[in-house]
Motif scaffolding. Structure first.
Motif, PDB file in Angstrom:
ATOM      1  N   LYS A  25     -13.176  -8.033   5.557  1.00 54.94           N
ATOM      2  CA  LYS A  25     -11.940  -6.876   6.476  1.00 54.94           C
ATOM      3  C   LYS A  25     -11.537  -6.458   5.433  1.00 54.94           C
ATOM      4  CE  LYS A  25     -14.785  -8.100  10.942  1.00 54.94           C
ATOM      5  NZ  LYS A  25     -14.624  -8.546  12.086  1.00 54.94           N
ATOM      6  N   ARG A  26     -10.828  -7.812   4.939  1.00 54.36           N
ATOM      7  CA  ARG A  26      -9.277  -7.864   4.335  1.00 54.36           C
ATOM      8  C   ARG A  26      -8.796  -6.865   3.643  1.00 54.36           C
ATOM      9  NH1 ARG A  26      -4.195 -10.554   4.882  1.00 54.36           N
ATOM     10  NH2 ARG A  26      -3.006  -9.383   4.029  1.00 54.36           N
ATOM     11  N   LEU A  27      -9.873  -6.963   2.902  1.00 60.18           N
ATOM     12  CA  LEU A  27     -10.204  -5.560   1.069  1.00 60.18           C
ATOM     13  C   LEU A  27     -10.877  -5.211   1.943  1.00 60.18           C
ATOM     14  CD1 LEU A  27     -10.857  -5.552  -1.683  1.00 60.18           C
ATOM     15  CD2 LEU A  27     -13.502  -6.894  -1.262  1.00 60.18           C
ATOM     16  N   TRP A  28     -11.625  -4.238   2.593  1.00 59.56           N
ATOM     17  CA  TRP A  28     -11.767  -3.167   2.686  1.00 59.56           C
ATOM     18  C   TRP A  28     -10.700  -2.525   3.677  1.00 59.56           C
ATOM     19  CZ3 TRP A  28     -15.931  -3.031  -0.320  1.00 59.56           C
ATOM     20  CH2 TRP A  28     -16.411  -3.772  -0.406  1.00 59.56           C
ATOM     21  N   HIS A  29      -9.788  -3.231   4.498  1.00 58.18           N
ATOM     22  CA  HIS A  29      -8.652  -2.103   5.070  1.00 58.18           C
ATOM     23  C   HIS A  29      -7.264  -2.107   4.269  1.00 58.18           C
ATOM     24  CE1 HIS A  29     -10.901  -3.419   8.558  1.00 58.18           C
ATOM     25  NE2 HIS A  29     -10.567  -2.030   9.061  1.00 58.18           N
ATOM     26  N   LEU A  30      -7.642  -2.485   2.517  1.00 53.81           N
ATOM     27  CA  LEU A  30      -6.719  -2.183   1.274  1.00 53.81           C
ATOM     28  C   LEU A  30      -6.617  -0.341   1.389  1.00 53.81           C
ATOM     29  CD1 LEU A  30      -7.192  -5.404  -1.565  1.00 53.81           C
ATOM     30  CD2 LEU A  30      -5.196  -5.098   0.723  1.00 53.81           C
ATOM     31  N   ASN A  31      -5.107  -1.117   1.119  1.00 48.69           N
ATOM     32  CA  ASN A  31      -4.558   0.323   0.800  1.00 48.69           C
ATOM     33  C   ASN A  31      -4.497   1.192  -0.431  1.00 48.69           C
ATOM     34  OD1 ASN A  31      -3.905   3.610   0.880  1.00 48.69           O
ATOM     35  ND2 ASN A  31      -1.509   2.741   1.468  1.00 48.69           N
ATOM     36  N   ILE A  32      -6.170   1.047  -1.155  1.00 48.06           N
ATOM     37  CA  ILE A  32      -6.047   0.946  -2.418  1.00 48.06           C
ATOM     38  C   ILE A  32      -7.422   2.258  -2.633  1.00 48.06           C
ATOM     39  CG2 ILE A  32      -5.275  -0.915  -3.312  1.00 48.06           C
ATOM     40  CD1 ILE A  32      -7.949  -2.230  -3.651  1.00 48.06           C
ATOM     41  N   GLN A  33      -7.809   2.335  -3.968  1.00 47.23           N
ATOM     42  CA  GLN A  33      -8.991   2.979  -4.049  1.00 47.23           C
ATOM     43  C   GLN A  33     -10.062   2.570  -3.775  1.00 47.23           C
ATOM     44  OE1 GLN A  33      -6.223   2.868  -6.243  1.00 47.23           O
ATOM     45  NE2 GLN A  33      -6.157   4.903  -7.584  1.00 47.23           N
ATOM     46  N   ASN A  34     -10.848   3.190  -3.440  1.00 45.45           N
ATOM     47  CA  ASN A  34     -12.431   2.700  -2.887  1.00 45.45           C
ATOM     48  C   ASN A  34     -13.343   1.886  -4.360  1.00 45.45           C
ATOM     49  OD1 ASN A  34     -12.629   3.359  -0.344  1.00 45.45           O
ATOM     50  ND2 ASN A  34     -13.709   4.776  -0.352  1.00 45.45           N
TER      51      ASN A  34
ATOM     52  N   ILE B 265     -11.907   0.578  -6.416  1.00 42.72           N
ATOM     53  CA  ILE B 265     -11.490  -1.007  -6.917  1.00 42.72           C
ATOM     54  C   ILE B 265     -11.338  -1.992  -6.169  1.00 42.72           C
ATOM     55  CG2 ILE B 265      -8.956  -1.851  -7.193  1.00 42.72           C
ATOM     56  CD1 ILE B 265      -7.911   0.477  -8.272  1.00 42.72           C
ATOM     57  N   LYS B 266     -11.934  -1.309  -4.452  1.00 39.66           N
ATOM     58  CA  LYS B 266     -12.431  -2.722  -3.805  1.00 39.66           C
ATOM     59  C   LYS B 266     -13.657  -2.544  -3.869  1.00 39.66           C
ATOM     60  CE  LYS B 266     -10.127   0.390   0.838  1.00 39.66           C
ATOM     61  NZ  LYS B 266     -10.469   0.669   1.798  1.00 39.66           N
ATOM     62  N   ILE B 267     -14.553  -2.271  -4.443  1.00 40.17           N
ATOM     63  CA  ILE B 267     -15.980  -1.989  -5.106  1.00 40.17           C
ATOM     64  C   ILE B 267     -16.149  -3.595  -6.092  1.00 40.17           C
ATOM     65  CG2 ILE B 267     -17.950  -1.251  -6.194  1.00 40.17           C
ATOM     66  CD1 ILE B 267     -16.890   0.875  -4.185  1.00 40.17           C
ATOM     67  N   PHE B 268     -15.108  -3.151  -7.135  1.00 39.94           N
ATOM     68  CA  PHE B 268     -14.454  -3.953  -7.859  1.00 39.94           C
ATOM     69  C   PHE B 268     -14.321  -5.284  -7.639  1.00 39.94           C
ATOM     70  CE2 PHE B 268     -11.424  -5.851 -10.477  1.00 39.94           C
ATOM     71  CZ  PHE B 268     -11.607  -6.641 -11.589  1.00 39.94           C
ATOM     72  N   VAL B 269     -13.401  -5.182  -6.399  1.00 43.49           N
ATOM     73  CA  VAL B 269     -13.122  -7.156  -6.253  1.00 43.49           C
ATOM     74  C   VAL B 269     -13.928  -7.374  -5.832  1.00 43.49           C
ATOM     75  CG1 VAL B 269     -11.519  -7.702  -4.241  1.00 43.49           C
ATOM     76  CG2 VAL B 269     -10.737  -6.007  -6.232  1.00 43.49           C
ATOM     77  N   TRP B 270     -14.971  -6.599  -4.551  1.00 43.33           N
ATOM     78  CA  TRP B 270     -16.431  -7.530  -4.107  1.00 43.33           C
ATOM     79  C   TRP B 270     -17.393  -7.897  -4.984  1.00 43.33           C
ATOM     80  CZ3 TRP B 270     -22.043  -6.241  -4.334  1.00 43.33           C
ATOM     81  CH2 TRP B 270     -21.897  -7.020  -3.298  1.00 43.33           C
ATOM     82  N   LYS B 271     -17.744  -7.237  -6.307  1.00 43.81           N
ATOM     83  CA  LYS B 271     -17.999  -7.996  -7.440  1.00 43.81           C
ATOM     84  C   LYS B 271     -17.621  -8.632  -7.879  1.00 43.81           C
ATOM     85  CE  LYS B 271     -20.400  -3.278  -8.794  1.00 43.81           C
ATOM     86  NZ  LYS B 271     -20.872  -1.885 -10.019  1.00 43.81           N
ATOM     87  N   ALA B 272     -16.657  -8.940  -8.548  1.00 47.33           N
ATOM     88  CA  ALA B 272     -15.792  -9.926  -8.785  1.00 47.33           C
ATOM     89  C   ALA B 272     -15.420 -11.216  -7.999  1.00 47.33           C
ATOM     90  CB  ALA B 272     -14.289  -9.583  -9.301  1.00 47.33           C
ATOM     91  N   ILE B 273     -15.406 -11.380  -6.797  1.00 46.41           N
ATOM     92  CA  ILE B 273     -16.078 -12.406  -5.612  1.00 46.41           C
ATOM     93  C   ILE B 273     -17.260 -12.334  -5.864  1.00 46.41           C
ATOM     94  CG2 ILE B 273     -16.128 -12.834  -2.937  1.00 46.41           C
ATOM     95  CD1 ILE B 273     -13.751 -10.928  -2.659  1.00 46.41           C
TER      96      ILE B 273
ATOM     97  N   CYS C 274      -1.265  -5.594  -4.912  1.00 48.04           N
ATOM     98  CA  CYS C 274      -1.400  -5.191  -5.842  1.00 48.04           C
ATOM     99  C   CYS C 274      -2.078  -6.305  -6.747  1.00 48.04           C
ATOM    100  CB  CYS C 274       0.458  -6.569  -5.849  1.00 48.04           C
ATOM    101  SG  CYS C 274       1.125  -6.287  -7.027  1.00 48.04           S
ATOM    102  N   PHE C 275      -2.408  -7.609  -5.519  1.00 47.92           N
ATOM    103  CA  PHE C 275      -3.449  -9.007  -6.795  1.00 47.92           C
ATOM    104  C   PHE C 275      -4.682  -7.932  -7.279  1.00 47.92           C
ATOM    105  CE2 PHE C 275      -7.187 -11.228  -6.603  1.00 47.92           C
ATOM    106  CZ  PHE C 275      -7.071 -12.287  -7.264  1.00 47.92           C
ATOM    107  N   ALA C 276      -5.616  -6.641  -6.265  1.00 47.36           N
ATOM    108  CA  ALA C 276      -6.341  -6.115  -6.546  1.00 47.36           C
ATOM    109  C   ALA C 276      -5.874  -5.311  -8.156  1.00 47.36           C
ATOM    110  CB  ALA C 276      -6.916  -5.603  -4.782  1.00 47.36           C
TER     111      ALA C 276
END
Length: 334
Positions: free
Chosen positions: A12-21, A23-31, A111-113
């Motif tokens: 939930k924290r990932l999907w609520h980040l104020n970053i481009q979508n 990059i959210k998908i990228f982090v999800w794939k990395a996880i 920043c980490f993402a």
């Protein structure tokens, strides 16, 4: 650490980040360890050497690319997150993600993402183009991408440094409220003062604050924290049109053009976040610059708080030591 599916709140924290979508998908794939790394491609039947093309020390899986590879560690060591990340001892990217959320301030997660994304881009640049980036370049690239994204959002910030009438304090437009803020710093003190004064369109004082906070800060950072106090007050007062005015030109500029990886980035991001949250309501908060002569009342409040090491709020009244400054401002405005 449990499986990715068991860490709902971290996602939930990932999907609520104020970053481009993307990059959210990228982090999800990395996880989930499904980035198209050499190890992942080889495990899917692609005829490719699974070793990391940079270090040749280990198979190139998602966690290795973004964290374990010596080159990736060099990148992270150039970032402001390193003091926190250097203590991480986990074994996969999901654990690294959770560690960042649990141990870093709110804006460290974004920043980490961004840095993770930039590491991946730099990896692709090395693999497909043979071009290498230094760690500092990767971190700087991440900051620039995030700053461009944040500044593309509609935040009302007005820089009025070239308007001559702001040599003296001016009342806000009819129906508006103006909050002047300032900070005071003494060279030999472990504290700094914050002054906030709220006035209506007739110049009448609605509220004032003389505060003192602990910390040895640069004048710029003290001024930035004073603006934060004004924005917090504006957010809670819920008036329709609010102008927050400061005599710190560089603070206005850095809020206008934030650097997501600067030491003060979390403070600026907090200010911008509060302003963005009001944009969906019937509230407008604008930050403007004024000359120091037009900000004497706020400066006197900050100096009073620092001299006396006190935190005092005045509601619907003007403290006696401030009355001459308020009268002077009111006279000029007429």
């Amino acid at each position: 650490m449990s499986s990715p599916e068991g860490n709902v709140r971290f996602f939930k924290r990932l999907w609520h980040l104020n970053i481009q979508n993307k990059i959210k998908i990228f982090v999800w794939k990395a996880i989930h360890a499904i980035l198209p790394s050499r190890h992942h491609l080889a495990s899917r039947g692609v005829q490719i050497d699974p070793l990391c093309p940079r270090c040749n020390l280990s198979n190139e899986h998602s966690f290795h690319v973004l964290w374990q590879c010596p080159w990736a560690k060099d990148v992270w060591s150039e970032s402001a997150l390193w003091p926190m990340l250097s203590r991480f001892l986990g074994q996969n990217f999901m654990e690294l993600w959770c560690w960042t959320i649990l141990n870093g301030p709110c804006d460290d997660v974004g920043c980490f993402a961004m840095i993770s994304w930039s590491i991946w881009l730099a990896r692709n640049q090395w693999v497909f183009e043979g071009r290498s980036m230094h760690g500092r370049e990767v971190v700087s690239h991440a900051g620039n991408i995030w700053a461009q994204f944040l500044t593309s959002k509609p935040v009302r910030i007005s820089n009025t440094i070239n308007e001559p009438h702001l040599i003296h304090w001016n009342a806000p437009p009819v129906g508006s409220i103006k909050i002047n803020v300032d900070a005071a710093v003494f060279d030999d003190s472990d504290f700094f003062g914050v002054g906030v004064i709220v006035r209506d369109d007739k110049g009448m004082v609605l509220m004032a604050r003389a505060g003192c906070l602990e910390g040895v800060l640069t004048p710029y950072l003290a001024e930035l924290l004073a603006v934060r106090e004004g924005i917090i007050l504006a957010y809670h007062l819920q008036w329709t049109n609010i102008i927050v005015e400061t005599d710190a030109r560089n603070v206005v500029e850095y809020i206008r053009h934030p650097n997501a990886l600067a030491p003060e980035a979390s403070i600026i991001a907090f200010i911008r976040r509060l302003m963005l949250q009001t944009s969906g309501l019937t509230i407008t908060i604008t930050i403007t610059f004024c000359r120091s002569f037009a900000n004497k009342a706020a400066h006197e409040l900050a100096s009073f708080g620092l001299r006396n090491l006190v935190d005092v709020d005045y509601k619907d009244c003007c403290p006696f030591y401030l009355s001459s400054f308020v009268r002077s401002d009111f006279t000029y405005d007429l």
